[in-house]
Scaffold this motif. Structure first.
Motif, mmCIF file in Angstrom:
data_model
loop_
_atom_site.group_PDB
_atom_site.id
_atom_site.type_symbol
_atom_site.label_atom_id
_atom_site.label_comp_id
_atom_site.label_asym_id
_atom_site.label_seq_id
_atom_site.Cartn_x
_atom_site.Cartn_y
_atom_site.Cartn_z
ATOM 1 N N ASP A 21 1.738 -8.488 -2.278
ATOM 2 C CA ASP A 21 1.457 -9.723 -1.557
ATOM 3 C C ASP A 21 2.551 -10.078 -0.556
ATOM 4 O OD1 ASP A 21 -0.288 -11.744 -1.036
ATOM 5 O OD2 ASP A 21 0.435 -13.072 -2.606
ATOM 6 N N GLU A 81 -11.018 -1.908 2.620
ATOM 7 C CA GLU A 81 -10.975 -3.101 1.780
ATOM 8 C C GLU A 81 -9.541 -3.276 1.289
ATOM 9 O OE1 GLU A 81 -13.709 -2.543 -1.385
ATOM 10 O OE2 GLU A 81 -15.491 -2.591 -0.099
ATOM 11 N N TYR A 135 -6.659 -5.309 -1.036
ATOM 12 C CA TYR A 135 -6.410 -6.137 -2.218
ATOM 13 C C TYR A 135 -4.910 -6.387 -2.291
ATOM 14 C CZ TYR A 135 -6.115 -7.394 -7.199
ATOM 15 O OH TYR A 135 -5.870 -8.019 -8.397
ATOM 16 N N CYS A 136 -4.500 -7.651 -2.205
ATOM 17 C CA CYS A 136 -3.090 -8.013 -2.230
ATOM 18 C C CYS A 136 -2.742 -8.654 -3.568
ATOM 19 C CB CYS A 136 -2.754 -8.974 -1.089
ATOM 20 S SG CYS A 136 -2.964 -8.252 0.546
ATOM 21 N N LEU A 182 -8.897 0.820 -7.011
ATOM 22 C CA LEU A 182 -8.248 1.061 -5.726
ATOM 23 C C LEU A 182 -8.114 2.564 -5.526
ATOM 24 C CD1 LEU A 182 -5.302 -1.524 -5.837
ATOM 25 C CD2 LEU A 182 -7.420 -1.732 -4.520
ATOM 26 N N LEU A 187 -1.431 -4.278 -9.045
ATOM 27 C CA LEU A 187 -1.930 -3.140 -8.268
ATOM 28 C C LEU A 187 -1.995 -1.888 -9.150
ATOM 29 C CD1 LEU A 187 0.056 -3.597 -4.932
ATOM 30 C CD2 LEU A 187 -2.312 -4.262 -5.402
ATOM 31 N N ARG A 203 -10.328 1.683 -0.377
ATOM 32 C CA ARG A 203 -9.807 0.492 -1.049
ATOM 33 C C ARG A 203 -8.295 0.621 -1.185
ATOM 34 N NH1 ARG A 203 -12.809 1.257 -6.296
ATOM 35 N NH2 ARG A 203 -12.177 3.362 -5.729
ATOM 36 N N GLN A 254 -5.033 -1.993 -11.249
ATOM 37 C CA GLN A 254 -6.243 -1.676 -10.492
ATOM 38 C C GLN A 254 -6.350 -0.173 -10.224
ATOM 39 O OE1 GLN A 254 -8.763 -3.967 -9.586
ATOM 40 N NE2 GLN A 254 -7.562 -5.111 -11.101
ATOM 41 N N GLY A 277 -4.442 -1.194 -1.781
ATOM 42 C CA GLY A 277 -3.684 -2.277 -2.380
ATOM 43 C C GLY A 277 -2.323 -2.422 -1.725
#
Length: 285
Positions: free
Chosen positions: A101, A125, A127-128, A143, A134, A96, A137, A98
């Protein structure tokens, strides 16, 4: 009753937590729904705590289930990495990752393609989100690792890449000359938001944060409409928008550094290998 956590039970529990239904979880782990239900019951009896709330739309995790989920994911990551390493079968499993964005479009295709070529059995996986999200997370162990934007303090060993922050506007309007200056910025706790406001206040330029969001797509839409200007890292500026020249009324912005953060002090082999790939690729993009 033995209190040893069985890997198969944990794998089924994670599948249920991620799919939110016993049926989809059963398909994912290759068991019948009845068998999955029995596994959950066995896990609940062993821990002497309820883990799931069953509803008409599926299942949700109880407080104890949420607590177990973080532990289960960590145990499975270490287990899968150990099996792959000792057996010589190569790296496999789920990772996971990150990414801020604003770097997603510019960096992610190269990062994911290169890593998949080396480790085709690994599922990444992504995540943005803005850096503060972040970090949240990572703190929750949602993450494994993330690229993080940080103030450039000159610590060259820790920073993979430096990116100047720039003012960005529509090519066909004069939004930068309006009074007060209309801004489209990321979340208030991000570096670009804070530094944009600080520099404009120091320059004495009146401004208004007309749009604030952690979603890059929303910020870009506002800029394309000509209603405001934004602050982005230079690598994130789309071809249809322009970097605005700095001036006394639009002061130069600081440079941010890009570095790696982990959720664990001693990350498993899979996570470390992905981090090494980031260190090789990101500076050259």
């Amino acid at each position: 009753m033995s209190r040893h956590l069985d890997i198969d039970l944990l794998r089924t529990f994670v599948a249920i937590a991620e799919t939110r239904t016993l049926g989809r979880a059963a398909d994912q782990v290759g068991r019948t729904q009845a068998a999955v239900s029995m596994q959950v019951k066995k896990l609940e009896e062993m821990l002497n705590q309820p883990l799931l709330n069953r509803t008409g739309r599926g299942v949700t995790l109880t407080l104890h289930g949420e607590r177990l989920l973080g532990h289960a994911r960590t145990i499975l990551r270490h287990h899968d990495a150990a099996v792959a390493d000792v057996s010589g079968a190569g790296l496999s499993g789920t990772l996971r990752f990150g990414c801020p964005d604003d770097y997603a479009a510019a960096f992610l295709p190269h990062i994911l393609r290169s890593f998949a070529g080396l480790h085709p059995q690994v599922f990444v996986e992504v995540y943005c989100a803005p850096t503060p999200r972040l970090q949240e997370q990572l703190a929750k162990h949602a993450l494994d690792l993330a690229l993080i934007s940080t103030a450039d303090t000159g610590a060259a060993a820790a920073i993979l890449r430096r990116e100047p922050l720039v003012w960005v506007g529509n090519r066909h309007d004069d939004a930068a000359s309006r009074e007060p200056l209309q801004l489209a910025l990321s979340d208030p706790d991000t570096l670009d938001h804070r530094w944009a406001c600080e520099r404009l206040e120091a320059a004495g330029r009146p401004y208004r944060v007309a749009y604030a969001s952690g979603a890059m797509s929303g910020l870009l839409a506002v800029v394309r409409s000509g209603q405001a200007i934004a602050v982005l890292t230079q690598a994130a500026v789309p071809d249809d928008l322009q970097v605005l020249p700095t001036s006394r009324q639009l002061p130069r912005l600081p440079t941010v550094g890009l570095t790696i953060r982990f959720d664990l002090p001693r990350p498993p082999a899979l996570v470390l290998e992905f981090a090494e790939q980031l260190r090789r690729i990101v500076p050259a993009l």
